[in-house]
Design a protein around this motif. Structure first.
Motif, PDB file in Angstrom:
ATOM      1  N   SER A   6    -103.552  88.682  37.980  1.00 61.87           N
ATOM      2  CA  SER A   6    -104.314  88.218  39.139  1.00 61.87           C
ATOM      3  C   SER A   6    -103.414  87.671  40.234  1.00 61.87           C
ATOM      4  O   SER A   6    -103.839  87.508  41.375  1.00 61.87           O
ATOM      5  CB  SER A   6    -105.325  87.154  38.712  1.00 61.87           C
ATOM      6  OG  SER A   6    -104.668  86.094  38.030  1.00 61.87           O
ATOM      7  N   ALA A   7    -102.146  87.371  39.901  1.00 66.69           N
ATOM      8  CA  ALA A   7    -101.196  86.857  40.882  1.00 66.69           C
ATOM      9  C   ALA A   7    -100.216  87.933  41.350  1.00 66.69           C
ATOM     10  O   ALA A   7     -99.284  87.637  42.083  1.00 66.69           O
ATOM     11  CB  ALA A   7    -100.418  85.684  40.284  1.00 66.69           C
ATOM     12  N   GLY A   8    -100.444  89.180  40.934  1.00 68.88           N
ATOM     13  CA  GLY A   8     -99.531  90.260  41.260  1.00 68.88           C
ATOM     14  C   GLY A   8     -98.804  90.743  40.021  1.00 68.88           C
ATOM     15  O   GLY A   8     -98.991  90.207  38.921  1.00 68.88           O
ATOM     16  N   PRO A   9     -97.954  91.752  40.152  1.00 71.47           N
ATOM     17  CA  PRO A   9     -97.276  92.307  38.979  1.00 71.47           C
ATOM     18  C   PRO A   9     -96.182  91.394  38.441  1.00 71.47           C
ATOM     19  O   PRO A   9     -95.462  90.750  39.202  1.00 71.47           O
ATOM     20  CB  PRO A   9     -96.683  93.625  39.501  1.00 71.47           C
ATOM     21  CG  PRO A   9     -96.516  93.398  40.971  1.00 71.47           C
ATOM     22  CD  PRO A   9     -97.640  92.512  41.382  1.00 71.47           C
ATOM     23  N   ALA A  10     -96.094  91.337  37.124  1.00 73.85           N
ATOM     24  CA  ALA A  10     -94.990  90.688  36.435  1.00 73.85           C
ATOM     25  C   ALA A  10     -94.146  91.776  35.786  1.00 73.85           C
ATOM     26  O   ALA A  10     -94.621  92.885  35.544  1.00 73.85           O
ATOM     27  CB  ALA A  10     -95.508  89.728  35.370  1.00 73.85           C
ATOM     28  N   GLU A  11     -92.889  91.465  35.526  1.00 75.83           N
ATOM     29  CA  GLU A  11     -92.013  92.412  34.840  1.00 75.83           C
ATOM     30  C   GLU A  11     -91.622  91.827  33.491  1.00 75.83           C
ATOM     31  O   GLU A  11     -91.320  90.636  33.391  1.00 75.83           O
ATOM     32  CB  GLU A  11     -90.764  92.697  35.677  1.00 75.83           C
ATOM     33  CG  GLU A  11     -91.069  93.455  36.952  1.00 75.83           C
ATOM     34  CD  GLU A  11     -89.819  93.765  37.761  1.00 75.83           C
ATOM     35  OE1 GLU A  11     -88.732  93.249  37.406  1.00 75.83           O
ATOM     36  OE2 GLU A  11     -89.936  94.517  38.737  1.00 75.83           O
ATOM     37  N   VAL A  12     -91.650  92.674  32.461  1.00 74.45           N
ATOM     38  CA  VAL A  12     -91.292  92.206  31.122  1.00 74.45           C
ATOM     39  C   VAL A  12     -90.231  93.111  30.520  1.00 74.45           C
ATOM     40  O   VAL A  12     -90.242  94.327  30.715  1.00 74.45           O
ATOM     41  CB  VAL A  12     -92.523  92.128  30.191  1.00 74.45           C
ATOM     42  CG1 VAL A  12     -93.561  91.165  30.756  1.00 74.45           C
ATOM     43  CG2 VAL A  12     -93.141  93.493  29.973  1.00 74.45           C
ATOM     44  N   THR A  29     -89.553  82.717  29.717  1.00 71.28           N
ATOM     45  CA  THR A  29     -89.531  82.952  31.160  1.00 71.28           C
ATOM     46  C   THR A  29     -88.549  81.990  31.840  1.00 71.28           C
ATOM     47  O   THR A  29     -88.055  81.040  31.236  1.00 71.28           O
ATOM     48  CB  THR A  29     -90.938  82.848  31.763  1.00 71.28           C
ATOM     49  OG1 THR A  29     -90.912  83.350  33.113  1.00 71.28           O
ATOM     50  CG2 THR A  29     -91.459  81.415  31.755  1.00 71.28           C
ATOM     51  N   HIS A  30     -88.298  82.245  33.091  1.00 72.18           N
ATOM     52  CA  HIS A  30     -87.234  81.636  33.884  1.00 72.18           C
ATOM     53  C   HIS A  30     -87.673  80.356  34.605  1.00 72.18           C
ATOM     54  O   HIS A  30     -88.843  79.972  34.574  1.00 72.18           O
ATOM     55  CB  HIS A  30     -86.790  82.647  34.944  1.00 72.18           C
ATOM     56  CG  HIS A  30     -87.961  83.219  35.688  1.00 72.18           C
ATOM     57  ND1 HIS A  30     -88.625  82.540  36.677  1.00 72.18           N
ATOM     58  CD2 HIS A  30     -88.614  84.405  35.539  1.00 72.18           C
ATOM     59  CE1 HIS A  30     -89.630  83.280  37.122  1.00 72.18           C
ATOM     60  NE2 HIS A  30     -89.649  84.419  36.440  1.00 72.18           N
ATOM     61  N   GLY A  52     -85.163  88.334  13.172  1.00 76.84           N
ATOM     62  CA  GLY A  52     -86.198  89.357  13.002  1.00 76.84           C
ATOM     63  C   GLY A  52     -87.388  89.218  13.915  1.00 76.84           C
ATOM     64  O   GLY A  52     -88.429  89.845  13.694  1.00 76.84           O
ATOM     65  N   GLY A  53     -87.270  88.396  14.953  1.00 75.50           N
ATOM     66  CA  GLY A  53     -88.360  88.246  15.907  1.00 75.50           C
ATOM     67  C   GLY A  53     -88.262  89.259  17.031  1.00 75.50           C
ATOM     68  O   GLY A  53     -87.171  89.765  17.337  1.00 75.50           O
ATOM     69  N   ALA A  54     -89.396  89.583  17.624  1.00 80.99           N
ATOM     70  CA  ALA A  54     -89.426  90.367  18.864  1.00 80.99           C
ATOM     71  C   ALA A  54     -89.384  89.377  20.021  1.00 80.99           C
ATOM     72  O   ALA A  54     -89.989  88.308  19.938  1.00 80.99           O
ATOM     73  CB  ALA A  54     -90.684  91.217  18.947  1.00 80.99           C
ATOM     74  N   VAL A  55     -88.669  89.725  21.086  1.00 79.90           N
ATOM     75  CA  VAL A  55     -88.518  88.803  22.217  1.00 79.90           C
ATOM     76  C   VAL A  55     -88.888  89.504  23.515  1.00 79.90           C
ATOM     77  O   VAL A  55     -88.452  90.635  23.770  1.00 79.90           O
ATOM     78  CB  VAL A  55     -87.072  88.276  22.317  1.00 79.90           C
ATOM     79  CG1 VAL A  55     -86.969  87.240  23.438  1.00 79.90           C
ATOM     80  CG2 VAL A  55     -86.612  87.668  20.996  1.00 79.90           C
ATOM     81  N   VAL A  56     -89.686  88.829  24.317  1.00 76.85           N
ATOM     82  CA  VAL A  56     -90.071  89.348  25.631  1.00 76.85           C
ATOM     83  C   VAL A  56     -89.588  88.370  26.690  1.00 76.85           C
ATOM     84  O   VAL A  56     -89.932  87.181  26.652  1.00 76.85           O
ATOM     85  CB  VAL A  56     -91.599  89.532  25.741  1.00 76.85           C
ATOM     86  CG1 VAL A  56     -91.959  90.097  27.124  1.00 76.85           C
ATOM     87  CG2 VAL A  56     -92.106  90.458  24.639  1.00 76.85           C
ATOM     88  N   LEU A  57     -88.779  88.867  27.629  1.00 74.46           N
ATOM     89  CA  LEU A  57     -88.358  88.079  28.786  1.00 74.46           C
ATOM     90  C   LEU A  57     -89.263  88.447  29.952  1.00 74.46           C
ATOM     91  O   LEU A  57     -89.354  89.621  30.320  1.00 74.46           O
ATOM     92  CB  LEU A  57     -86.894  88.370  29.125  1.00 74.46           C
ATOM     93  CG  LEU A  57     -85.869  88.020  28.046  1.00 74.46           C
ATOM     94  CD1 LEU A  57     -84.474  88.437  28.500  1.00 74.46           C
ATOM     95  CD2 LEU A  57     -85.896  86.534  27.717  1.00 74.46           C
TER      96      LEU A  57
END
Length: 201
Positions: A6-12, A29-30, A52-57
């Motif tokens: 709703s605030a615009g596109p995010a990048e992951v 996140t930053h 063994g975790g998945a990580v999303v920045l």
């Protein structure tokens, strides 16, 4: 990849471990004017991947749009909740941990209960604006309760240092300010055992 909010596109940027399914999902996140290439974020990412975790920045919408200031907290938080909802569909049934540095730590704390995170990693949590301790953000740090929060701050951070009673764990890195120039091994040594509770086979 991009996620429309709703605030615009995010990048992951998604990093997956070799094990399937991953032990947990860590979403980071930053800070306000920074990016996901901050070394402390990358140290936490690498520590999680080793477990063994998945990580999303996540690069939040305001930064994708080229702005340095995050704007209204409610708009920022709503977009974050939307991002997490989509990521949960990609990683169904996997425990969620979220976090960030500075402003990103604030977002992670404010939304933790809404998204039902298992824990929060707060790097350089800005307890108050520099020189204005009377404008404390302690309530944001306490917002996830009873969800566990691990805080890592520099001993010379002008944004203040949370009290040990304000989080499940508070670790202070000697000699460091708001942005770390050293202490990365200590960051890894702090987050690794904290994340291990979700990495059991």
């Amino acid at each position: 990849m991009r996620i429309e909010t709703s605030a615009g596109p995010a990048e992951v940027d998604i990093a997956r471990p070799s094990r399937k399914p991953p032990a947990f999902l860590l979403v980071l996140t930053h800070g306000s004017g920074g990016g996901t290439d901050a070394k402390d974020l990358l140290v936490v990412r690498d520590s999680a991947l080793e477990l063994g975790g998945a990580v999303v920045l996540v690069t939040q919408p305001y930064r994708v749009a080229g702005r340095r200031a995050p704007g209204r907290a409610d708009v920022q938080d709503a977009a974050w909740v939307e991002i997490i909802a989509l990521l949960r569909k990609k990683f169904r049934g996997v425990p969620l941990i979220q976090g960030g540095r500075s402003n990103g730590a604030r977002v992670a704390c404010r939304t933790a209960r809404t998204v039902e995170a298992r824990g929060v990693v707060a790097l350089s949590f800005p307890l108050h604006p520099p020189g204005k301790p009377e404008k404390s953000r302690r309530e944001e740090l306490l917002a996830p309760s009873p969800i566990g929060v691990v805080v890592i701050n520099g001993a010379r951070d002008p944004f203040g240092i949370p009290d040990p009673a304000d989080a499940a764990e508070v670790h202070i890195i000697p000699g460091q300010a708001h942005s770390y120039r050293a202490g990365f091994e200590e960051i890894a040594a702090t987050v690794t055992p904290w994340l291990e509770r979700w990495s059991a086979p």
